[in-house]
Design a protein around this motif. Structure first.
Motif, short mmCIF file in Angstrom:
data_model
loop_
_atom_site.label_atom_id
_atom_site.label_comp_id
_atom_site.label_asym_id
_atom_site.label_seq_id
_atom_site.Cartn_x
_atom_site.Cartn_y
_atom_site.Cartn_z
N GLY A 322 44.27 33.41 38.44
CA GLY A 322 43.37 33.71 37.33
C GLY A 322 41.92 33.78 37.77
O GLY A 322 41.16 34.64 37.30
N PHE A 323 41.51 32.88 38.67
CA PHE A 323 40.14 32.92 39.19
C PHE A 323 39.87 34.22 39.94
O PHE A 323 38.80 34.82 39.81
N VAL A 324 40.85 34.66 40.73
CA VAL A 324 40.68 35.91 41.48
C VAL A 324 40.57 37.10 40.54
O VAL A 324 39.64 37.91 40.64
N ILE A 325 41.51 37.19 39.61
CA ILE A 325 41.56 38.35 38.71
C ILE A 325 40.32 38.43 37.82
O ILE A 325 39.71 39.50 37.66
N PHE A 326 39.91 37.31 37.26
CA PHE A 326 38.77 37.35 36.34
C PHE A 326 37.44 37.51 37.06
O PHE A 326 36.46 37.96 36.46
N ALA A 327 37.39 37.19 38.34
CA ALA A 327 36.19 37.51 39.11
C ALA A 327 35.98 39.02 39.16
O ALA A 327 34.86 39.52 38.97
N TYR A 328 37.07 39.76 39.38
CA TYR A 328 36.98 41.23 39.42
C TYR A 328 36.76 41.80 38.02
O TYR A 328 36.08 42.81 37.85
N MET A 329 37.37 41.18 37.00
CA MET A 329 37.12 41.64 35.62
C MET A 329 35.64 41.50 35.27
O MET A 329 35.06 42.39 34.63
N GLY A 330 35.04 40.39 35.66
CA GLY A 330 33.61 40.20 35.40
C GLY A 330 32.76 41.24 36.10
O GLY A 330 31.78 41.74 35.53
N ALA A 331 33.15 41.62 37.33
CA ALA A 331 32.42 42.64 38.07
C ALA A 331 32.54 44.00 37.40
O ALA A 331 31.55 44.74 37.30
#
Length: 607
Positions: A322-331
């Protein structure tokens, strides 16, 4: 004197004693051990305990951890979702996993002789299409100078395609969206519309099944060796992607969005349903594959510790993903100049649209795209190979004399699985049967039904039957005695396990099933609402999957009536229930089977 003593031993051994002992041990003992292990009907065992743990972790950690859990967590209250999630894990998922591992380890049999065959077969067909899609994107990641989903200047793009900032304007689509729907899937507007097969997907599906065949062909020890790579390397990929993700502008906005708790969500029934369904998805319980994997264990293996490691590793992987995926979603949200919830998505949209769009925006896109989709391929293969091994084990446990044809039976399974992935014919039923393939233009709609609508409901039904059968029909005390017989000590605290298996887990599953049935409606994909008949189709598939359970039960009830015996007489295991090969563990350095004869009468019950 010295010379005479020296001579005597020299002459004596030379003529007789030396030659005779030499020939005897060489000819006899050597031939005997050679013939003994050559038992064609003997079941394989894991090479080491670590191989079993890694294979189980590889099996339970799959696509659901990467693309389903992060979105479900965000949608259902962020950090607050972890409360129903861990409660579902502790009182539903973990107890069911221990039951399945005990069934497999104690009996040393796959699920056909314990439960049913159909569910894994249905799952294996559609699951391998995910591996095919991942392979398709992995190959496309080596396109230079730009990734094919970065620009809107391709033949498949429409007038709605736009690059970069889309703001809050509706109707516009990103290049990655159109690449997935228009180029890869060539998706139609209705589930009944069928066009030609997508031949590039046919090739990728074929390669996916070929990889499954090669992985399973070497047997359970081969799968155990492969699991070192399929289990551990995805963590390397996740680490690389996380380090890259947090360096992107806007990444921490996405992470904050992911973990911020929204406590009011806990009062919604849908949150608790999603939590329990996620447990069934990610732990892959009730499918029978965990029974098969445990059946290759030594009899004395301590399975509660194993179950704890597997469940904990699975949950931590989901949270980390989840941390990985939402980091890219935020970008992506930062580049588009929208809120994170406008780009947040789950399922295949996250893996095949949002993430490809994110890596295409930044330097070294090809590298990070290849890493991500290679990770998905490994995760898919790690889950798929135990599924096929469980189907194979089911057949070979039913007919041990067929073990010498293992490779041929495996080849048949893979060919049938490949063909079921792309059923096509020229009969008047083409609209019905051709659309069932996951490679034609309507195939994605069917994939969504199988993935979102059918899988979790049937798993919950089977899970309920499992726990009720063990706790109330077979007898929970007797079952816990078997666990003591294997591990050497009882599950503690005994009263806690007894209450959970007899009351908490069954009652929780009953409530969840009722809530699921009450809220069931026709599935949706984007703006497309599925026709009502697809709900009927979905329930038909569910009924077919769980049908062996009532059919077998009715058979034994009729047998009771014919033979004028009580139900209790057919509710006990036959003499083959206990693993007969307990002595094999002695050769691996485990405790000797001296106590086996003393305990055996307990498992041939007439009580």
């Amino acid at each position: 004197m010295y010379t005479t003593v020296d001579k005597k031993p020299k002459n004596e051994p030379k003529n007789e004693p030396k030659n005779e002992p030499k020939n005897e041990p060489k000819n006899e003992p050597k031939n005997e051990p050679k013939n003994e292990p050559k038992n064609e009907h003997k079941k394989e065992k894991w090479g080491t305990k670590l191989e079993f743990l890694l294979t189980c972790l590889s099996y339970v950690i799959g696509f659901g951890n990467i693309w389903r859990f992060p979105y479900i967590c965000y949608k259902n209250g962020g950090g607050a979702f972890l409360i129903p999630y861990f409660l579902s894990l502790g009182f539903i998922g973990f107890p069911l996993m221990v039951i399945e591992m005990t069934l497999g380890q104690y009996s040393a049999k796959g699920k056909v002789s314990v439960w049913q065959f159909i569910m894994v077969a249905v799952q294996a067909v559609y699951y391998n299409m995910l591996v095919g899609w991942s392979l398709r994107y992995f190959l496309a990641s080596f396109t230079f100078p730009d990734l094919p989903w970065k620009r809107c200047n391709h033949t498949w793009n429409t007038g709605n395609c736009t690059e970069g900032q889309v703001g809050n304007i509706s109707g516009l689509k990103s290049p990655s969206d159109e690449y997935f729907h228009e180029e890869v899937l060539a998706i139609n507007e209705d589930i009944a519309d069928v066009d030609d097969l997508q031949w590039d997907l046919v090739f990728c599906l074929f390669m996916a099944w070929l990889m499954v065949f090669l992985s399973v062909s070497r047997g359970v020890k081969g799968i155990g060796k492969i699991s070192y790579f399929t289990t551990l390397f995805p963590y390397v990929c996740l680490t690389i992607l996380f380090i890259r993700g947090i360096t992107l502008e806007g990444a921490w906005n996405g992470i904050s969005f992911y973990i911020t708790p929204r406590w009011t969500k806990l009062f919604e029934s849908g949150v608790w349903i999603d939590a329990s369904q996620q447990i069934f998805f990610s732990l892959s319980i009730s499918w029978g594959t965990m029974i098969t994997l445990s059946s290759y264990n030594n009899f004395e293996n301590h399975l509660i510790l194993d179950a704890t490691i597997i469940a904990f590793g699975n949950s931590m992987t989901s949270i980390a993903a989840g941390f990985v995926i939402f980091a890219y979603m935020g970008a992506v949200a930062h580049v588009r100049q929208v809120d994170v919830d406008k780009v947040a998505t789950g399922g295949s949209g996250l893996a095949f649209m949002m993430y490809p769009e994110a890596v295409a925006m930044f330097p070294w896109g090809q590298l990070f795209s290849a890493v991500f989709f290679f990770m998905l391929i490994l995760l898919g293969m790690g889950s798929q190979t135990p599924n096929i091994e469980s189907l194979l084990s089911a057949v070979l446990d039913f007919r041990p004399d067929r073990r010498k044809y293992r490779l041929f039976i495996l080849l048949q399974f893979c060919i049938i699985g490949f063909l079921l992935g792309l059923i096509y014919c020229n009969t008047s039923f083409i609209k019905l049967f051709l659309s069932l393939s996951f490679t034609p233009s309507a195939g994605y709609y069917w994939f969504t039904i199988f993935n979102d609508f059918v899988a979790s409901t049937s798993a919950m039904i089977v899970g309920l039957v499992e726990v009720v059968s063990i706790a109330w029909v077979y007898g929970i005390d007797k079952f816990m005695d078997h666990m003591t017989e294997m591990a050497g000590n009882p599950p503690t605290p005994r009263l806690f396990w007894k209450i959970v298996w007899k009351y908490v887990t069954p009652i929780a599953l009953i409530f969840l099933l009722i809530a699921t049935l009450w809220t069931t409606k026709a599935p949706e994909y984007r703006d497309y609402i599925y026709p009502t008949w697809t709900v009927l189709f979905g329930w038909t598939v569910i009924v077919v999957q769980v049908l062996p359970i009532p059919v077998v039960a009715m058979y034994y009830l009729c047998k009771c009536y014919r033979e004028n015996t009580g139900i209790k007489d057919v509710s006990v295991p036959d003499v083959d229930w206990k693993n007969k090969d307990t002595s094999s563990s002695e050769s691996n350095g485990d405790k000797p089977p001296d106590n086996t004869p003393a305990n055996t009468p307990d498992t041939t019950p007439a009580n």
